[in-house]
Design an enzyme around this catalytic site. Structure first.
Site, mmCIF file in Angstrom:
data_model
loop_
_atom_site.group_PDB
_atom_site.id
_atom_site.type_symbol
_atom_site.label_atom_id
_atom_site.label_comp_id
_atom_site.label_asym_id
_atom_site.label_seq_id
_atom_site.Cartn_x
_atom_site.Cartn_y
_atom_site.Cartn_z
ATOM 1 N N PHE A 217 1.044 -7.465 -2.844
ATOM 2 C CA PHE A 217 1.411 -6.381 -1.929
ATOM 3 C C PHE A 217 2.448 -5.413 -2.534
ATOM 4 O O PHE A 217 2.267 -4.193 -2.497
ATOM 5 C CB PHE A 217 1.964 -7.014 -0.636
ATOM 6 C CG PHE A 217 2.449 -6.066 0.400
ATOM 7 C CD1 PHE A 217 1.583 -5.507 1.334
ATOM 8 C CD2 PHE A 217 3.802 -5.729 0.486
ATOM 9 C CE1 PHE A 217 2.053 -4.634 2.312
ATOM 10 C CE2 PHE A 217 4.273 -4.857 1.449
ATOM 11 C CZ PHE A 217 3.397 -4.317 2.371
ATOM 12 N N LYS B 107 1.017 -0.186 10.882
ATOM 13 C CA LYS B 107 1.049 -1.542 11.440
ATOM 14 C C LYS B 107 1.382 -1.507 12.942
ATOM 15 O O LYS B 107 0.930 -2.366 13.694
ATOM 16 C CB LYS B 107 2.009 -2.432 10.642
ATOM 17 C CG LYS B 107 1.475 -2.747 9.234
ATOM 18 C CD LYS B 107 0.147 -3.531 9.293
ATOM 19 C CE LYS B 107 -0.415 -3.890 7.950
ATOM 20 N NZ LYS B 107 -1.641 -4.699 8.013
ATOM 21 N N ARG C 282 -12.817 -4.400 -2.827
ATOM 22 C CA ARG C 282 -13.374 -3.462 -3.800
ATOM 23 C C ARG C 282 -13.628 -4.110 -5.152
ATOM 24 O O ARG C 282 -14.488 -3.682 -5.891
ATOM 25 C CB ARG C 282 -12.420 -2.262 -3.965
ATOM 26 C CG ARG C 282 -12.359 -1.370 -2.731
ATOM 27 C CD ARG C 282 -11.172 -0.453 -2.780
ATOM 28 N NE ARG C 282 -9.927 -1.215 -2.866
ATOM 29 C CZ ARG C 282 -8.723 -0.689 -2.995
ATOM 30 N NH1 ARG C 282 -8.583 0.622 -3.067
ATOM 31 N NH2 ARG C 282 -7.649 -1.466 -3.062
ATOM 32 N N TYR D 165 3.849 3.298 6.471
ATOM 33 C CA TYR D 165 3.309 1.924 6.485
ATOM 34 C C TYR D 165 3.588 1.293 7.855
ATOM 35 O O TYR D 165 2.685 0.697 8.462
ATOM 36 C CB TYR D 165 3.917 1.073 5.358
ATOM 37 C CG TYR D 165 3.418 -0.360 5.416
ATOM 38 C CD1 TYR D 165 2.094 -0.672 5.088
ATOM 39 C CD2 TYR D 165 4.239 -1.396 5.853
ATOM 40 C CE1 TYR D 165 1.623 -1.985 5.171
ATOM 41 C CE2 TYR D 165 3.775 -2.707 5.937
ATOM 42 C CZ TYR D 165 2.465 -2.996 5.598
ATOM 43 O OH TYR D 165 1.991 -4.283 5.699
ATOM 44 N N GLY E 239 -10.870 -7.786 2.440
ATOM 45 C CA GLY E 239 -9.761 -7.877 1.481
ATOM 46 C C GLY E 239 -9.539 -9.307 1.029
ATOM 47 O O GLY E 239 -8.408 -9.806 1.017
ATOM 48 N N ALA E 240 -10.618 -9.966 0.604
ATOM 49 C CA ALA E 240 -10.518 -11.387 0.216
ATOM 50 C C ALA E 240 -10.299 -11.560 -1.286
ATOM 51 O O ALA E 240 -10.266 -12.686 -1.765
ATOM 52 C CB ALA E 240 -11.773 -12.129 0.661
HETATM 53 P P1 NDP Z 1 -2.723 -8.048 -1.578
HETATM 54 O O1 NDP Z 1 -2.464 -6.761 -2.278
HETATM 55 O O2 NDP Z 1 -2.521 -9.308 -2.340
HETATM 56 O O3 NDP Z 1 -4.185 -8.050 -0.955
HETATM 57 C C1 NDP Z 1 -4.703 -6.919 -0.293
HETATM 58 C C2 NDP Z 1 -6.192 -7.084 -0.135
HETATM 59 O O4 NDP Z 1 -6.699 -5.944 0.580
HETATM 60 C C3 NDP Z 1 -6.904 -7.150 -1.471
HETATM 61 O O5 NDP Z 1 -7.910 -8.145 -1.430
HETATM 62 C C4 NDP Z 1 -7.550 -5.785 -1.595
HETATM 63 O O6 NDP Z 1 -8.783 -5.884 -2.310
HETATM 64 C C5 NDP Z 1 -7.829 -5.447 -0.129
HETATM 65 N N1 NDP Z 1 -8.010 -4.021 0.072
HETATM 66 C C6 NDP Z 1 -7.104 -3.026 -0.113
HETATM 67 N N2 NDP Z 1 -7.683 -1.840 0.108
HETATM 68 C C7 NDP Z 1 -8.977 -2.079 0.437
HETATM 69 C C8 NDP Z 1 -10.091 -1.259 0.767
HETATM 70 N N3 NDP Z 1 -9.971 0.077 0.806
HETATM 71 N N4 NDP Z 1 -11.271 -1.844 1.058
HETATM 72 C C9 NDP Z 1 -11.390 -3.196 1.015
HETATM 73 N N5 NDP Z 1 -10.383 -4.021 0.714
HETATM 74 C C10 NDP Z 1 -9.196 -3.467 0.414
HETATM 75 O O7 NDP Z 1 -1.752 -8.012 -0.298
HETATM 76 P P2 NDP Z 1 -1.582 -9.017 0.948
HETATM 77 O O8 NDP Z 1 -2.469 -10.183 0.834
HETATM 78 O O9 NDP Z 1 -0.139 -9.235 1.110
HETATM 79 O O10 NDP Z 1 -2.062 -8.055 2.122
HETATM 80 C C11 NDP Z 1 -3.067 -8.414 3.058
HETATM 81 C C12 NDP Z 1 -2.683 -7.873 4.418
HETATM 82 O O11 NDP Z 1 -1.461 -8.478 4.845
HETATM 83 C C13 NDP Z 1 -2.456 -6.371 4.467
HETATM 84 O O12 NDP Z 1 -3.035 -5.865 5.655
HETATM 85 C C14 NDP Z 1 -0.924 -6.257 4.529
HETATM 86 O O13 NDP Z 1 -0.518 -5.078 5.148
HETATM 87 C C15 NDP Z 1 -0.592 -7.485 5.342
HETATM 88 N N6 NDP Z 1 0.780 -7.978 5.262
HETATM 89 C C16 NDP Z 1 1.318 -8.321 4.046
HETATM 90 C C17 NDP Z 1 2.620 -8.795 3.999
HETATM 91 C C18 NDP Z 1 3.299 -9.125 2.718
HETATM 92 O O14 NDP Z 1 4.559 -9.238 2.702
HETATM 93 N N7 NDP Z 1 2.589 -9.341 1.624
HETATM 94 C C19 NDP Z 1 3.407 -8.983 5.234
HETATM 95 C C20 NDP Z 1 2.730 -8.580 6.434
HETATM 96 C C21 NDP Z 1 1.464 -8.113 6.436
HETATM 97 P P3 NDP Z 1 -9.328 -4.813 -3.382
HETATM 98 O O15 NDP Z 1 -8.131 -4.208 -4.047
HETATM 99 O O16 NDP Z 1 -10.182 -5.642 -4.275
HETATM 100 O O17 NDP Z 1 -10.113 -3.845 -2.563
HETATM 101 C C1 8X3 Z 2 4.665 -6.276 4.901
HETATM 102 C C2 8X3 Z 2 6.018 -6.709 5.296
HETATM 103 O O1 8X3 Z 2 8.438 -5.956 5.516
HETATM 104 O O2 8X3 Z 2 7.274 -5.409 3.449
HETATM 105 O O3 8X3 Z 2 3.949 -5.849 6.016
HETATM 106 O O4 8X3 Z 2 6.754 -4.254 5.475
HETATM 107 S S1 8X3 Z 2 7.169 -5.518 4.921
#
Ligand code: NDP
Ligand code: 8X3
Length: 257
Positions: free
Chosen positions: A194, A161, A38, A157, A13-14
């Site tokens: 997100f 987690k 993706r 969700y 997910g980069a």
């Molecule tokens: P983003 O939506 O900005 O990034 C999510 C990344 O995950 C994208 O690069 C996306 O790439 C990838 N992804 C999603 N589905 C798939 C898949 N099926 N296969 C491969 N890659 C996938 O969100 P965040 O950076 O915020 O999220 C990253 C992580 O951090 C997640 O696990 C999220 O639950 C966690 N997190 C986020 C928080 C927040 O407040 N933002 C707080 C706590 C945790 P693509 O769509 O190109 O596949």
């Molecule tokens: C993402 C943080 O609080 O939106 O994991 O669930 S929260």
């Protein structure tokens, strides 16, 4: 300190948010990067950016972590010079919807469970045996404050987690007799794509999530991930909760009026 120079770091997910920031942060440490997601176009731009800024090798490839066969083939088919993964950052994940459980969309639940839980399992199952065989490695799972506390309408969700937390703890137990480390970095609110994903592209609603709050940036989380990865080999950061100063719990955030 553990040096990350020339280490192979695999980030799922980069293409956006925390994963993208992690890729750039590890590149600044001199690591060699395996990046997937993706959206191939975004990965190619990221790879070009990193190569021009940091001069480190990047191998970018499209991968949907929900596709077990594709995950197995991608890891088994890595070019030999990329196969010995040192650090795996299981970051790919998403939320879909914010509904009461009895009103939620089953398709949303399946997407979250398939990505956040099963995808993380598939990638770990493919990568960790090599780490054990080489006697070297570090798995860093991106969990969440939502894996420690449940919030209204967060039901599925949060369950995914909580599952990530259980898997991090379980894997740490399974690997205790090896040098392979397992960390969980668990952020509170981070301003990324997100919430746009959660609300199926409703940008106004997504912006409202971060209104009046200095949320974490994805770079803040990437710094925490690199901190875990650079500890000396006998030090394991098991779990790290990282919150914005204006957030005290999953339900309590102070918003400027
Ligand atoms: P983003 O939506 O900005 O990034 C999510 C990344 O995950 C994208 O690069 C996306 O790439 C990838 N992804 C999603 N589905 C798939 C898949 N099926 N296969 C491969 N890659 C996938 O969100 P965040 O950076 O915020 O999220 C990253 C992580 O951090 C997640 O696990 C999220 O639950 C966690 N997190 C986020 C928080 C927040 O407040 N933002 C707080 C706590 C945790 P693509 O769509 O190109 O596949
Ligand atoms: C993402 C943080 O609080 O939106 O994991 O669930 S929260």
């Amino acid at each position: 300190m553990t040096t990350l120079r020339d280490r192979i770091v695999f980030i799922t997910g980069a293409s956006s948010g925390i994963g993208r920031s992690c890729a750039k942060a590890f590149a600044r440490e001199g690591s060699r990067l395996l990046v997937c997601g993706r959206r191939a176009g975004r990965l190619e731009s990221l790879a070009a950016e990193i190569t021009s800024e940091c001069g480190v090798p990047v191998h970018a490839f499209p991968l949907d972590v929900r596709d077990r066969t594709a995950v197995e083939a991608a890891v088994a088919g890595l070019p030999p010079e990329w196969a010995a993964v040192d650090v795996l950052v299981n970051n790919a994940g998403l939320s879909r919807g914010l509904d009461k459980l009895h009103e939620g969309l089953v398709s949303d639940w399946e997407e979250m469970i398939d990505t956040n839980v099963k995808g993380l399992l598939y990638v770990s199952r493919a990568v960790v045996p090599g780490m054990v065989a080489r006697g070297r490695g570090h798995v860093i799972n991106i969990g969440s404050i939502a894996g420690h506390e449940v919030y209204p309408n967060g039901n599925v969700y949060c369950a995914t987690k909580f599952a990530v937390q259980a898997l991090s703890r379980g894997l740490r137990m399974d690997l205790v007799a090896t040098p392979v480390r397992v960390s969980s970095v668990d952020p509170g609110m981070v301003e990324t794509e997100f919430s746009q994903v959660r609300f199926h592209g409703d940008e106004a609603r997504a912006a409202g999530v971060y209104k009046g709050i200095s949320a974490l940036t994805p770079d803040d989380v990437a710094e925490a991930v690199v901190f875990c990865a650079t500890r000396p080999p006998h030090v394991s950061i098991a779990e790290m909760i990282v919150m914005p100063t204006a957030q005290a719990s999953v339900m309590l955030a102070h918003r400027r009026s």
